[in-house]
Design a protein around this motif. Structure first.
Motif, PDB file in Angstrom:
ATOM      1  N   PRO B  44      51.997  12.436  76.238  1.00 50.35           N
ATOM      2  CA  PRO B  44      51.597  11.253  77.015  1.00 50.35           C
ATOM      3  C   PRO B  44      50.500  11.549  78.040  1.00 50.35           C
ATOM      4  CG  PRO B  44      53.890  11.909  77.491  1.00 50.35           C
ATOM      5  CD  PRO B  44      53.448  12.703  76.323  1.00 50.35           C
ATOM      6  N   ALA B  45      50.519  12.737  78.639  1.00 51.27           N
ATOM      7  CA  ALA B  45      49.483  13.051  79.630  1.00 51.27           C
ATOM      8  C   ALA B  45      48.108  13.072  78.969  1.00 51.27           C
ATOM      9  CB  ALA B  45      49.775  14.403  80.286  1.00 51.27           C
ATOM     10  N   GLU B  65      45.446  18.728  69.133  1.00 50.94           N
ATOM     11  CA  GLU B  65      46.907  18.842  69.092  1.00 50.94           C
ATOM     12  C   GLU B  65      47.269  19.827  67.998  1.00 50.94           C
ATOM     13  OE1 GLU B  65      49.777  17.681  70.702  1.00 50.94           O
ATOM     14  OE2 GLU B  65      50.693  18.927  69.138  1.00 50.94           O
ATOM     15  N   GLN B  66      48.218  20.702  68.286  1.00 50.00           N
ATOM     16  CA  GLN B  66      48.584  21.707  67.282  1.00 50.00           C
ATOM     17  C   GLN B  66      49.429  21.113  66.159  1.00 50.00           C
ATOM     18  OE1 GLN B  66      50.487  24.720  69.643  1.00 50.00           O
ATOM     19  NE2 GLN B  66      52.369  23.553  69.951  1.00 50.00           N
ATOM     20  N   LYS B  67      50.182  20.041  66.456  1.00 49.24           N
ATOM     21  CA  LYS B  67      50.981  19.423  65.407  1.00 49.24           C
ATOM     22  C   LYS B  67      50.044  18.695  64.434  1.00 49.24           C
ATOM     23  CE  LYS B  67      54.540  18.279  68.614  1.00 49.24           C
ATOM     24  NZ  LYS B  67      54.238  17.104  69.344  1.00 49.24           N
ATOM     25  N   GLN B  75      61.938  12.943  72.422  1.00 49.62           N
ATOM     26  CA  GLN B  75      61.451  13.230  73.780  1.00 49.62           C
ATOM     27  C   GLN B  75      61.833  12.085  74.706  1.00 49.62           C
ATOM     28  OE1 GLN B  75      57.881  16.024  72.044  1.00 49.62           O
ATOM     29  NE2 GLN B  75      57.726  15.267  74.092  1.00 49.62           N
ATOM     30  N   GLN B 142      59.347   7.408  73.199  1.00 46.90           N
ATOM     31  CA  GLN B 142      58.051   7.907  73.698  1.00 46.90           C
ATOM     32  C   GLN B 142      56.947   7.760  72.657  1.00 46.90           C
ATOM     33  OE1 GLN B 142      58.233  11.819  75.490  1.00 46.90           O
ATOM     34  NE2 GLN B 142      56.147  12.338  74.928  1.00 46.90           N
ATOM     35  N   LEU B 168      45.078  25.789  70.434  1.00 46.43           N
ATOM     36  CA  LEU B 168      44.226  26.510  71.378  1.00 46.43           C
ATOM     37  C   LEU B 168      44.705  27.953  71.431  1.00 46.43           C
ATOM     38  CD1 LEU B 168      42.033  26.449  73.666  1.00 46.43           C
ATOM     39  CD2 LEU B 168      43.956  26.192  75.251  1.00 46.43           C
ATOM     40  N   ASP B 209      49.075  20.515  77.688  1.00 46.94           N
ATOM     41  CA  ASP B 209      49.734  21.184  76.573  1.00 46.94           C
ATOM     42  C   ASP B 209      51.159  21.612  76.885  1.00 46.94           C
ATOM     43  OD1 ASP B 209      48.472  22.938  78.307  1.00 46.94           O
ATOM     44  OD2 ASP B 209      47.828  24.347  76.763  1.00 46.94           O
ATOM     45  N   ARG B 272      71.001   6.253  73.617  1.00 45.20           N
ATOM     46  CA  ARG B 272      70.804   7.684  73.885  1.00 45.20           C
ATOM     47  C   ARG B 272      71.945   8.184  74.759  1.00 45.20           C
ATOM     48  NH1 ARG B 272      65.272  10.696  75.525  1.00 45.20           N
ATOM     49  NH2 ARG B 272      65.083  10.350  73.288  1.00 45.20           N
ATOM     50  N   TYR B 274      73.019  11.516  77.077  1.00 44.76           N
ATOM     51  CA  TYR B 274      72.767  12.836  77.671  1.00 44.76           C
ATOM     52  C   TYR B 274      74.119  13.429  78.013  1.00 44.76           C
ATOM     53  CZ  TYR B 274      67.765  12.043  78.358  1.00 44.76           C
ATOM     54  OH  TYR B 274      66.429  11.822  78.171  1.00 44.76           O
ATOM     55  N   TYR B 320      68.791  21.003  75.977  1.00 45.32           N
ATOM     56  CA  TYR B 320      67.986  21.082  77.173  1.00 45.32           C
ATOM     57  C   TYR B 320      68.561  22.057  78.173  1.00 45.32           C
ATOM     58  CZ  TYR B 320      64.397  17.737  78.264  1.00 45.32           C
ATOM     59  OH  TYR B 320      63.214  17.106  78.386  1.00 45.32           O
ATOM     60  N   GLY B 345      50.821  16.982  83.622  1.00 46.58           N
ATOM     61  CA  GLY B 345      52.081  16.760  82.914  1.00 46.58           C
ATOM     62  C   GLY B 345      52.988  17.970  82.958  1.00 46.58           C
ATOM     63  N   ASP B 346      53.738  18.170  81.888  1.00 52.21           N
ATOM     64  CA  ASP B 346      54.712  19.261  81.835  1.00 52.21           C
ATOM     65  C   ASP B 346      54.064  20.625  82.004  1.00 52.21           C
ATOM     66  OD1 ASP B 346      56.714  17.446  81.445  1.00 52.21           O
ATOM     67  OD2 ASP B 346      57.396  18.245  79.525  1.00 52.21           O
ATOM     68  N   GLY B 358      59.783  12.690  83.466  1.00 53.63           N
ATOM     69  CA  GLY B 358      58.853  13.572  82.763  1.00 53.63           C
ATOM     70  C   GLY B 358      57.629  12.834  82.264  1.00 53.63           C
TER      71      GLY B 358
HETATM   72  C1  LIG Z   1      61.673  18.506  72.582  1.00 53.98           C
HETATM   73  C2  LIG Z   1      61.496  17.717  73.844  1.00 53.98           C
HETATM   74  C3  LIG Z   1      62.508  16.870  74.245  1.00 53.98           C
HETATM   75  C4  LIG Z   1      62.379  16.126  75.381  1.00 53.98           C
HETATM   76  N1  LIG Z   1      63.353  15.263  75.732  1.00 53.98           N
HETATM   77  C5  LIG Z   1      63.214  14.525  76.834  1.00 53.98           C
HETATM   78  C6  LIG Z   1      64.187  13.617  77.203  1.00 53.98           C
HETATM   79  O1  LIG Z   1      65.195  13.514  76.521  1.00 53.98           O
HETATM   80  N2  LIG Z   1      63.995  12.841  78.303  1.00 53.98           N
HETATM   81  C7  LIG Z   1      62.875  12.977  79.073  1.00 53.98           C
HETATM   82  O2  LIG Z   1      62.723  12.256  80.063  1.00 53.98           O
HETATM   83  N3  LIG Z   1      61.933  13.846  78.761  1.00 53.98           N
HETATM   84  C8  LIG Z   1      62.094  14.622  77.668  1.00 53.98           C
HETATM   85  N4  LIG Z   1      61.130  15.500  77.349  1.00 53.98           N
HETATM   86  C9  LIG Z   1      60.035  15.653  78.279  1.00 53.98           C
HETATM   87  C10 LIG Z   1      58.958  14.644  78.103  1.00 53.98           C
HETATM   88  O3  LIG Z   1      58.751  14.349  76.750  1.00 53.98           O
HETATM   89  C11 LIG Z   1      57.762  15.268  78.728  1.00 53.98           C
HETATM   90  O4  LIG Z   1      57.981  15.261  80.138  1.00 53.98           O
HETATM   91  C12 LIG Z   1      56.482  14.557  78.439  1.00 53.98           C
HETATM   92  O5  LIG Z   1      56.259  14.471  77.071  1.00 53.98           O
HETATM   93  C13 LIG Z   1      55.396  15.370  79.096  1.00 53.98           C
HETATM   94  O6  LIG Z   1      54.183  14.995  78.602  1.00 53.98           O
HETATM   95  P1  LIG Z   1      53.007  16.031  78.461  1.00 53.98           P
HETATM   96  O7  LIG Z   1      51.915  15.221  77.863  1.00 53.98           O
HETATM   97  O8  LIG Z   1      52.773  16.668  79.758  1.00 53.98           O
HETATM   98  O9  LIG Z   1      53.482  17.190  77.502  1.00 53.98           O
HETATM   99  P2  LIG Z   1      54.092  17.170  76.044  1.00 53.98           P
HETATM  100  O10 LIG Z   1      54.616  15.851  75.696  1.00 53.98           O
HETATM  101  O11 LIG Z   1      54.965  18.336  75.968  1.00 53.98           O
HETATM  102  O12 LIG Z   1      52.809  17.388  75.131  1.00 53.98           O
HETATM  103  C14 LIG Z   1      52.174  18.629  75.018  1.00 53.98           C
HETATM  104  C15 LIG Z   1      51.472  18.666  73.674  1.00 53.98           C
HETATM  105  O13 LIG Z   1      50.614  19.771  73.624  1.00 53.98           O
HETATM  106  C16 LIG Z   1      50.718  20.385  72.372  1.00 53.98           C
HETATM  107  N5  LIG Z   1      50.343  21.807  72.530  1.00 53.98           N
HETATM  108  C17 LIG Z   1      50.985  22.753  73.217  1.00 53.98           C
HETATM  109  N6  LIG Z   1      50.332  23.917  73.161  1.00 53.98           N
HETATM  110  C18 LIG Z   1      49.219  23.702  72.414  1.00 53.98           C
HETATM  111  C19 LIG Z   1      48.148  24.535  71.986  1.00 53.98           C
HETATM  112  N7  LIG Z   1      48.069  25.819  72.337  1.00 53.98           N
HETATM  113  N8  LIG Z   1      47.182  23.992  71.228  1.00 53.98           N
HETATM  114  C20 LIG Z   1      47.239  22.680  70.868  1.00 53.98           C
HETATM  115  N9  LIG Z   1      48.235  21.878  71.251  1.00 53.98           N
HETATM  116  C21 LIG Z   1      49.218  22.371  72.022  1.00 53.98           C
HETATM  117  C22 LIG Z   1      52.148  20.209  71.990  1.00 53.98           C
HETATM  118  O14 LIG Z   1      52.311  20.292  70.582  1.00 53.98           O
HETATM  119  C23 LIG Z   1      52.450  18.830  72.528  1.00 53.98           C
HETATM  120  O15 LIG Z   1      52.240  17.818  71.594  1.00 53.98           O
HETATM  121  C24 LIG Z   1      61.235  16.260  76.191  1.00 53.98           C
HETATM  122  C25 LIG Z   1      60.226  17.113  75.788  1.00 53.98           C
HETATM  123  C26 LIG Z   1      60.327  17.846  74.618  1.00 53.98           C
HETATM  124  C27 LIG Z   1      59.219  18.730  74.225  1.00 53.98           C
END
Ligand SMILES: Cc1cc2nc3c(=O)[nH]c(=O)nc-3n(C[C@H](O)[C@H](O)[C@H](O)COP(=O)(O)OP(=O)(O)OC[C@H]3O[C@@H](n4cnc5c(N)ncnc54)[C@H](O)[C@@H]3O)c2cc1C
Ligand SMILES: Cc1cc2nc3c(=O)[nH]c(=O)nc-3n(C[C@H](O)[C@H](O)[C@H](O)COP(=O)(O)OP(=O)(O)OC[C@H]3O[C@@H](n4cnc5c(N)ncnc54)[C@H](O)[C@@H]3O)c2cc1C
Lengths: 638, 638
Positions: B44-45, B65-67, B75, B142, B168, B209, B272, B274, B320, B345-346, B358
């Motif tokens: 999402p970020a 994105e790596q996926k 999530q 999400q 990356l 990431d 859902r 938890y 988790y 983000g994360d 998150g």
């Molecule tokens: C498995 C999982 C379960 C979750 N469950 C919950 C939940 O139940 N409730 C809740 O509130 N939050 C949950 N979260 C957290 C929430 O989804 C995150 O807070 C939110 O998605 C953060 O967004 P983000 O964009 O910062 O990072 P992310 O959503 O983690 O996105 C990061 C992206 O970067 C990609 N990436 C990473 N490294 C690389 C690289 N080297 N090269 C290319 N791409 C890369 C990853 O594949 C991923 O798609 C969960 C997260 C995960 C991963």
């Protein structure tokens, strides 16, 4: 949303690149040789019917259009409140609300008494009366409504995609054939298949092919009525003006230069002008050949003097003749023979565009027909049900024609003045406009008594929900998730009937509670319409959806106390459906007060799949309930 | 909308056929060799940032994105009110509102005092306080939020489509290079290009990431903090239960079996859970290897005893560990060197999922960064502006971590009882929940004073619009078309600044009217920020959008009396924009009363492109206005 400031481009304005707004037409698949329903014409009437039928996986529907792709621009643009309510049943009202212009007020302009060659505002009025509908009256390019229907069709349980570049050239009904009595012949118009003939057999055909309907002619029906030889020009423009009410719907009566209607359009910049043209000589026909856009713009400037209008871009324009005409019948039924071919929309009725009734009446025609066709095709009702289409819609069309004749006359008349003592008083015109506000909003439609519309015997139990008219929504609070929502929005375009049980003053789910007794009967008694008309293996709410409204706060009701009919287990998993019980209270208001429900006795309201009220009856009138459905539905349970 | 009753299927539930819900991934185009902004990660970020940047035609953005495709399930699922307000700025809030579950109430359950092995409801409370936001708190997969961002990106002025299957593997910053100082190396992961290395040079890189961020490691930042070794299991299920509050968000504290949070989901059936897992031994790591879904379901049943839950389908599940960690810095700036690489983000902050922060915090990170990057890249501001990102978001992240540490501790603690005298009183937990309601709704974010957030000197002129917090919307009536609407919704995700002029008690557009004087200054004075910071040939509102609110009814204002700055001519045609003037009145309420605007003096409120309030000042404080923008914007007019 603001758009079109750099020029008009058709399609979804959310897409920045205008080229991406135009999607490719569907692949040119051959047509099937047999279909349940053949719809001729991709105007709003045809598309709405196709959208409705696409909700039924077992019904095969074909829709054809002589043009080579979807509509992109032009034609109607006014969406009445009632039509928006219908869009909500398809879940696309929000999208239209976001994109459209909202008609909140209407301005009336007349000649200035001192300087009659100049116009002056006589008044502004609220366009839609308070609480007439939860939906606004909006304005949007007809093509965008088409797009929304096309999406529903594409996403339906039975996917439906138009067959373009096909012209109906012949239609024959052979009533002795029982399975597919109608044979249609089409000619392909695209260069790849030019002249190729296709023949399709259909159980039912609906002619949604506009004012010059081939279907209508094939079944020997005619449009009869008159033409008052009054011409109008219509233009969608991007323009610069000092006219102050350019973003309000404005009716302008000038002293000697004719009349004009201004309709602001979606996106904040575009505006539609309806410009009166000179009276036509008898038999003279209007066409784009003898009218130019320069002529229309000059006329507009004369009418709105002292204000001026400089047109920068013309997105679309057309010329119009006013004539009120109505078809001699809405189907091919004759001498007791049941109908197989129906007419809908402009194929049945034509009238002036100024009250914005063309598209609205057309979609409401097929909204009435769609669920009936579906009922018959899936065996839920006898073919006799289809006779009610003509009965119900012919009445509406006649009212429309009568209204339009009067409205057009008043609109086109000269304003009353010393020089024109026989003219129309602008105040009288405005009065007429207000008086018919409910009619033009589409909420005044009142179907006559029939098997589908009961007598008003118990109307007193729900004074604000008129039998034969559409269910009038208001907000309630859903019990299970405390969501405040419109009760009417629980009814979707899925062909289901609705029983709303409004509780009386007995305490909730006590032994005296009549809603509980009703649920017991409906769930377990062999005479119950649910028992009798729901197919085996189908969800218990598949044909008739029972919902209940209580007068107490949702906080005072426990989910665990609710009768199982109101919380049925459904689907292959046996999951509970928690979305059928409501508190009448919402922000200090009660649905009972707003819609005149009897607080002591409560009531049952039976609502048809098209959201029209079929019957109001006491909560304990189980016979009345049973006998109503007996006359309409077929027993599928066995 | 009801869906998923026959089983969960990812994608748009409006499409009946589940197979049609999955669209093909984009074509595998090679990446460009140079870009303005490289975003790593399609969470999402990253997607929010790409969506924001796609609004600017001149900025080249690349997102990797790596996926191998978009996210389909799992999530986060909680969307806070403030995040919904942001979605409104992208015009997709309505779509999410229609599809999502709305959190209206929260139920609290605790051990029954008499039979402590059974749970009992302690109370239900309203989830979001009245008038905190015009938007609901909603719950939705999400992945559907990702889909909405992907649509915005695809439809932007500069179309952006993710490059999937790229990981990356290296990032280097060379600060001596001025044009493209960052070099990124990616490895392709799809079978067709497996192992192929691509190198891209970027002006700016944003590491979105996730928790194991490669970008973060590359710039030598670390997540620091603690892990309390508490494990949680999360499952999205279709289930049958007699638990009465299954359609309410419910926090359950059992006596000895642990704790559980129930979050109802979109579509009316899915939910859902938890579920608290046993305390982990030090250094023990949780994974799907040592936890099974059967284990989780059994735990859920123990916790909710005497109620039961029979799971029919698991749409998604995960395990988790709770740990509150925060990055040491949000960018790569060091020793006065300006930042080129950012984290969001994360990648910056991790914490428990239970308060649903998150996704919300992550999108708000890039919402803060997006317009700043755009400003710098199109030359509207100096690169120093980018320093404010770390300043503003680090504060928020620290608050989040602190809040979450306390919240998680309370949530995971045993309920207080005679046997557990040190446990947490459920009433205290509930109090904490209510107290932090504004925080979890995202409306409590308060950025510190800086060039972008002025002092509170004139806060008294608008007591309900706190400087440093988001503009708090309320309804007004737009003059030109009498539309009642949210004033806040006039601000879109387009990178523009907003000046709202709230008129005082001088009569409308009279000589004494300070709004008129302000408009005169802004339009014509060479010192005016509009004169100075708007590029030649751009619309006058291209950088700063001036709007005005008056206290009189819209019927009392004539469009023709309005200052031309508030009705500017725009675009290649010179069309007038009529949508900048409002009456504060709406259904008997006044915006002034609701939001504490000074009725005698009125005021100016300067709002940033991200809808945060930058400054409140008197209508005649032209110096204050000028000096504010002087510190932020660059003169592009020359
Ligand atoms: C498995 C999982 C379960 C979750 N469950 C919950 C939940 O139940 N409730 C809740 O509130 N939050 C949950 N979260 C957290 C929430 O989804 C995150 O807070 C939110 O998605 C953060 O967004 P983000 O964009 O910062 O990072 P992310 O959503 O983690 O996105 C990061 C992206 O970067 C990609 N990436 C990473 N490294 C690389 C690289 N080297 N090269 C290319 N791409 C890369 C990853 O594949 C991923 O798609 C969960 C997260 C995960 C991963
Ligand atoms: C040019 C034009 C301008 C209009 N302008 C306005 C306006 O300004 N304001 C207003 O309120 N209303 C206007 N209308 C009327 C309004 O659009 C109609 O009332 C409305 O579209 C009726 O819907 P319908 O589906 O019944 O018919 P239509 O929308 O007319 O659709 C009929 C369709 O059938 C197709 N068709 C016809 N014959 C055949 C055949 N033999 N084989 C295959 N396909 C066939 C046609 O191509 C057409 O697409 C206008 C209509 C037209 C045609």
């Amino acid at each position: 949303m603001q758009f079109y400031q750099q020029g008009f481009h058709p399609g979804d304005p959310r897409i920045t690149d205008p080229l991406d707004r135009i999607i490719a037409p569907p692949l040119k698949h051959p047509m099937p040789s047999e279909v349940d329903v053949m719809i001729v014409g991709c105007g709003p009437a045809g598309l709405n019917l196709a959208a409705q039928l696409s909700k039924f996986a077992s019904i095969s529907t074909c829709i054809v259009e002589q043009k080579d792709d979807r509509l992109l621009v032009g034609q109607a643009d006014g969406i009445a409140c009632r039509t928006m309510e219908m869009f909500e049943a398809y879940d696309f009202a929000d999208q239209i609300k976001q994109e459209a212009y909202w008609v909140n007020e209407t301005a009336f302009w007349k000649p200035n008494t001192e300087q009659p060659e100049q116009i002056t505002r006589s008044s502004k009025i609220q366009d839609v009366e308070d609480d007439l509908s939860e939906m606004p009256h909006v304005i949007i390019n007809q093509a965008r409504v088409h797009d929304a229907f096309l999406d529903v069709m594409r996403h339906g349980a039975r996917k439906v995609v138009p067959h373009y570049s096909r012209q109906l050239i012949n239609l024959e009904v052979n009533p002795t054939v029982t399975d597919y009595p109608v044979t249609l012949t089409f000619e392909r118009l695209d260069s790849q298949h030019l002249g190729t003939i296709e023949t399709v057999k259909a159980k039912y055909v609906v002619g949604c092919d506009g004012a010059r309907s081939t279907v209508r002619k094939s079944i020997g029906r005619e449009l009869v009525g008159d033409s008052i030889n009054q011409g109008w020009g219509v233009m969608d423009v991007l323009a610069i003006t000092d006219f102050p009410d350019i973003r309000l719907k404005s009716a302008i009566h000038s002293n000697n230069e004719g009349n004009m209607l201004i309709i602001p359009r979606e996106g904040g910049y575009m505006v539609r002008l309806y410009i009166e043209l000179d009276k036509l000589k008898s038999n003279e026909r209007l066409s784009k050949k003898n009218i130019t856009t320069d002529y229309l713009i000059a006329a507009a400037n004369r009418i709105m003097h002292p204000y001026t209008l400089e047109v920068k871009e013309i997105a679309w324009w057309s010329v119009y003749e006013i004539g009120q005409r109505l078809t001699t019948a809405f189907d091919d039924a004759e001498n007791g023979r049941l109908p197989h071919v129906f007419l809908a929309g402009d194929a049945c009725h034509t009238h002036s565009p100024k009250a914005g009734q063309g598209l609205n009446t057309s979609v409401n025609d097929t909204w009435n027909l769609g669920w009936k066709l579906a009922h018959v095709l899936i065996g839920r009702a006898k073919p006799e049900l289809l006779q009610s289409y003509s009965l119900e819609r012919q009445t509406v069309a006649q009212q429309l024609i009568d209204f339009d004749r009067e409205f057009s006359k008043m609109f086109s008349a000269k304003p009353k003045s010393t020089a024109n003592p026989d003219g129309v008083d602008p105040a009288a015109f405005q009065k007429y406009f207000v008086k018919f506000g409910r009619f033009t909003a589409g909420t005044a439609i009142h179907y006559p008594q029939s098997n589908l519309v009961s007598s008003g015997k118990y109307q007193g139990l729900a004074t604000g929900q008129t039998i034969g008219m559409r269910f009038h929504s208001a907000k309630v609070t859903r019990l299970a998730d405390a969501k405040s929502m419109h009760l009417g929005h629980s009814m979707k375009a899925d062909g289901r009937w609705h029983i709303f049980a409004f509780a009386g003053d007995q305490s909730f789910m006590s032994d005296a509670c009549q809603v509980k007794a009703l649920c017991e009967f409906l769930q377990n008694n062999p005479l119950s319409p649910i028992q009798r008309f729901t197919p085996k293996n189908a969800d218990i709410d598949a044909v008739i959806n029972v919902q209940a409204v209580f007068q107490v706060s949702h906080r005072k009701i426990e989910v665990s106390d609710i009768h199982s009919l109101l919380q049925p287990t459904k689907s292959r998993y046996g999951l509970k459906d928690y979305e059928k019980v409501y508190s009448a209270l919402y922000e200090g208001n009660s649905f009972y007060d707003k819609r005149g429900i009897d607080k002591n006795n409560g009531c049952i309201i039976i609502v048809r799949p098209d959201q029209y009220i079929a019957k109001v009856l006491p909560l304990d009138d189980l016979d009345g309930l049973t006998s109503f459905f007996d006359k309409v539905l077929l027993n599928l349970a066995t």
